[in-house]
Design an enzyme around this catalytic site. Structure first.
Site, PDB file in Angstrom:
ATOM      1  N   ASP A 446      -7.832   0.109  -1.299  1.00 55.10           N
ATOM      2  CA  ASP A 446      -9.030  -0.538  -1.849  1.00 55.10           C
ATOM      3  C   ASP A 446      -8.625  -1.737  -2.713  1.00 55.10           C
ATOM      4  O   ASP A 446      -7.448  -1.902  -3.096  1.00 55.10           O
ATOM      5  CB  ASP A 446      -9.786   0.511  -2.686  1.00 55.10           C
ATOM      6  CG  ASP A 446     -11.272   0.215  -2.826  1.00 55.10           C
ATOM      7  OD1 ASP A 446     -11.701  -0.905  -2.506  1.00 55.10           O
ATOM      8  OD2 ASP A 446     -12.005   1.123  -3.285  1.00 55.10           O
ATOM      9  N   ASP A 514     -20.083  -0.252   1.272  1.00 58.99           N
ATOM     10  CA  ASP A 514     -20.398   1.007   0.596  1.00 58.99           C
ATOM     11  C   ASP A 514     -21.800   1.474   0.945  1.00 58.99           C
ATOM     12  O   ASP A 514     -22.179   2.590   0.595  1.00 58.99           O
ATOM     13  CB  ASP A 514     -20.305   0.827  -0.926  1.00 58.99           C
ATOM     14  CG  ASP A 514     -18.863   0.830  -1.389  1.00 58.99           C
ATOM     15  OD1 ASP A 514     -17.983   1.159  -0.584  1.00 58.99           O
ATOM     16  OD2 ASP A 514     -18.613   0.489  -2.554  1.00 58.99           O
TER      17      ASP A 514
END
Ligand code: DGJ
Length: 695
Positions: A446, A514
């Protein structure tokens, strides 16, 4: 070769050719034609030899790579300054090396005044319709040079009736929004100044002539994981020139005497079949980039939305046991597993499993997960550091900083200066160490903040921060893949902030957003699949209504949607009813039956999220199996007022005379193409998976 040319070279792809010529003056290369095989036989659609009042010849010519001496007024790819601030570096032809069978061309130019040398490189990978282009610069002179603009290529597209541009904009949780711009005259620019491709725009652009939206379509994409820019400018004569490459967001780059610099690769793609055809060209290319790693990805479970930072062995194992029962193959522990990581203010940098969460040891925990027959995956964000971490206390000088200025935290964290060799060693060593120490088969890498401070702590001379960060990031990925070939790596940057062709060559999967809420996700995936192949599309089934889009859709809808790429589950499955679990297990089993076709099949994007018909068709390479995933985009929370006919999904690439079977139903290829596959939606039936077998 015509009398006015000194050279002509053609690169041939699977269905495409790209021909450039060297005019007699030898100052630049020009595009002759770019399109289907044979397009170069005839007068160039982009050549210009008319009068250029108030301009220069280069401003109107289809120049392949232009300095500001070539195109002083209409946009240069390369702008170079000498030490005394002089510009207008201009090139003369030196030599060309052409390997038509290998699909490669290198044309060298040099500037006799400064000694700057530029090799323009072209490569068309076998079996693709993509032309890769990049430039190698060498300062062979005695004085330093400064690059004020350092683009990698210009692509010229004939748009006599106006340019129809397609691009993808976005923001966090709303990435890959496909949009279109009708460009009469003037320029359209997208890019990133964030040191990462970013959420705001995808480094991808498609260009069509306004009068032929379903025909010839040209694409440009930047293979650079830092700041980038694409500008499309249509001139008065109907030529659209697309400049693509790095954006020098931190200021000019120094090129000292003797120094070399390779500018990033940009890729051009061509299809005769509109945006949908262009998507297939990119898919084929990305599959080539994946090479032998192009295999159906395992079905995964990710615990982020179920437990957030509240990670411990008990909660994770409870999830893992259910996941294994459902047929999941990889269990990924997301953020929150390491020392001090109770929320997003702490912990980054201290990559040790938290003994409070894993009292029997992380090894024992992983062994239990593995014992369930699952591959184990772990989340990391190794380029970032929390201010309240041991790493930051020990190495405050490792973060990007401008002397005398405060640091800018984003998501409560700072960014490590990965261009520094010791930082790159730390990041590589951290990940490599975790992979050696633990039984890990999947990594989610990430990156949750862009770079704000364009400076190196204690650094005395200007450094190419963006270039150094990206180069080391790529090197680390390459080393990890080489040393741990069995580990799949998912690239994530707060969702889809880091998806470019260079990452598609190094990561196995992208996390596009997301936002997994059904209808929002449908739009995100629709954009994503225009630029990226399904094997890169990580997608989770999450709980409804979810944290973003409250519009309800069935569990079937959410499963069929996540099956469009790499199926995952991100819901808190501890709370699923036995019926939901049984349904989920059924969908997972069906996904395993079709994922080979999803991974390798030819994709057709049917309709879209803003239309009544919305589906993705995957046709197996042997053309015997056709998988159709379809979604109801309209209201599904009440009965319609009138009985209506089913939605019809026109399929593509079928044999008109062939017979295609789905259960008891038989269709001809002609029917499926001309009339379409019927899908009838009801309030309880809002998605479908149809597998057609050629009889
Ligand atoms: C942002 C990612 O996009 C999410 O999926 C999750 O991994 C969080 N970071 C964790 O902090």
């Amino acid at each position: 070769m015509s009398g006015a040319e000194h050279g002509r070279w053609t690169l041939r792809g699977a269905h495409t050719e790209y021909t450039v010529t060297l005019p007699a003056h030898g100052r630049w290369l020009e595009l002759h034609a770019w399109g289907p095989h044979g397009v170069g036989e005839g007068p160039s659609p982009v050549a210009y030899d008319g009068p250029v009042p108030f301009l220069t010849a280069g401003d109107a010519a289809p120049v392949e790579y232009a300095t500001d001496a070539d195109r002083p007024f209409t946009g240069a790819d390369l702008v170079v300054e000498t030490e005394s601030g002089n510009r207008r570096v201009g090139f003369g032809f030196v030599e060309a090396a052409h390997d038509p069978d290998g699909g490669a061309l290198a044309v060298t130019f040099a500037d006799p005044v400064t000694g700057l040398r530029a090799v323009l490189r072209y490569a068309v990978p076998a079996g693709t319709d993509v032309v890769r282009r990049w430039v190698e610069l060498t300062n062979t002179g005695t004085g330093p040079l400064r690059l004020v603009r350092a683009g990698s290529a210009g692509f010229c597209v004939p748009t006599p009736h106006g340019a129809l541009l397609s691009h993808q904009w976005g923001q966090w949780a709303q990435e890959f929004q496909l949009d279109h711009v009708d460009l009469g005259h003037g320029a359209f620019t997208i890019g990133s100044s964030q040191g990462v491709p970013g959420h705001l725009h995808v480094p991808w652009l498609a260009v069509r002539d306004r009068a032929e939206p379903d025909g010839s379509t040209w694409g440009v994409s930047v293979a650079w994981t830092g700041s980038w820019e694409i500008t499309a400018e249509r001139d008065t004569g109907g030529l659209t020139r697309v400049r693509a490459g790095r954006r020098l967001a931190d200021g000019p780059l120094e090129l000292p005497a003797g120094a070399e610099l390779t500018l990033p690769e940009v890729a051009g793609a061509y299809s005769t079949d509109g945006l949908d055809g262009l998507a297939r060209v990119w898919h084929r290319y990305q599959r080539l980039l994946a090479g032998e790693r192009l295999t159906p990805r395992p079905v995964l479970y990710n615990s982020w939305e179920a437990t957030y930072f509240d990670v411990d062995a008990d909660s994770q194992l409870a999830l893992a046991r259910i996941a294994a029962d459902l047929g999941v193959e990889t269990f990924v522990v997301d953020d929150g597993w390491f020392l001090g990581r109770v929320d997003d203010t702490t912990g980054l940098g201290d990559w040790t499993p938290d003994p409070a969460g894993f009292p029997d040891g992380f090894d024992a925990f992983i062994a239990e997960v593995r014992g369930l027959g699952l591959r184990f995956g772990l989340w990391v964000e190794p380029e970032c550091v929390s201010p309240r971490s041991r790493l930051y206390a020990e190495h405050p000088d490792w973060v990007y900083a401008v002397e005398g200025r405060p640091l800018t935290p984003i998501r409560n964290q700072y960014l490590l200066d990965l261009g520094r060799p010791e930082v790159a060693e730390f990041v590589h060593g951290t990940i490599d160490g975790l992979l050696r120490r633990y039984d890990i088969g999947y990594l989610k890498w990430d990156f949750n903040r862009p770079r704000t401070e364009p400076g190196r702590a204690g650094g005395e001379k200007p450094v190419d921060l963006d270039g150094a960060h990206v180069a080391n990031l790529h090197r680390i990925y390459e080393r990890l893949r080489r040393d741990h070939p069995e580990v799949l790596i998912e690239s994530c940057a707060g969702g889809g902030g880091r998806t470019d062709l260079a990452m598609a060559a190094r990561a196995d999967i992208f996390w596009p957003s997301d936002n997994t809420a059904p209808l929002d996700r449908l739009a995100i995936q629709h954009g994503f699949l225009h630029a990226n192949a399904p094997h890169l599309l990580s997608s989770w089934v999450t709980d409804a209504p979810g944290i973003f889009d409250p519009r309800p859709r069935s569990l079937a809808f959410r499963f069929v949607l996540a099956m469009a790429g790499v199926l995952g589950i991100g819901a808190d499955i501890r709370h699923w009813t036995p019926e939901q679990r049984a349904e989920a297990a059924g969908w997972i089993a069906r996904y395993k039956e079709i994922r080979e076709v999803v991974t390798h099949g030819e994709v057709h994007l049917v309709g879209g999220p803003d239309q009544a018909r919305c589906a993705v068709q995957y046709t197996s390479p042997d053309r015997r199996t056709v998988v159709v995933l379809a979604w109801h985009t309209g209201r599904s929370d009440g009965p319609g007022l009138l009985p209506s006919r089913p939605v019809r999904l026109p399929l593509r690439g079928l044999d008109a005379d062939g017979t295609y079977r789905h259960g008891d139903r038989r269709y001809s290829g002609a029917h499926l193409t001309a009339v379409g596959l019927p899908v009838g939606w009801t309030p309880t039936h809002d998605a479908d998976l149809v597998v057609l077998h050629r009889a």
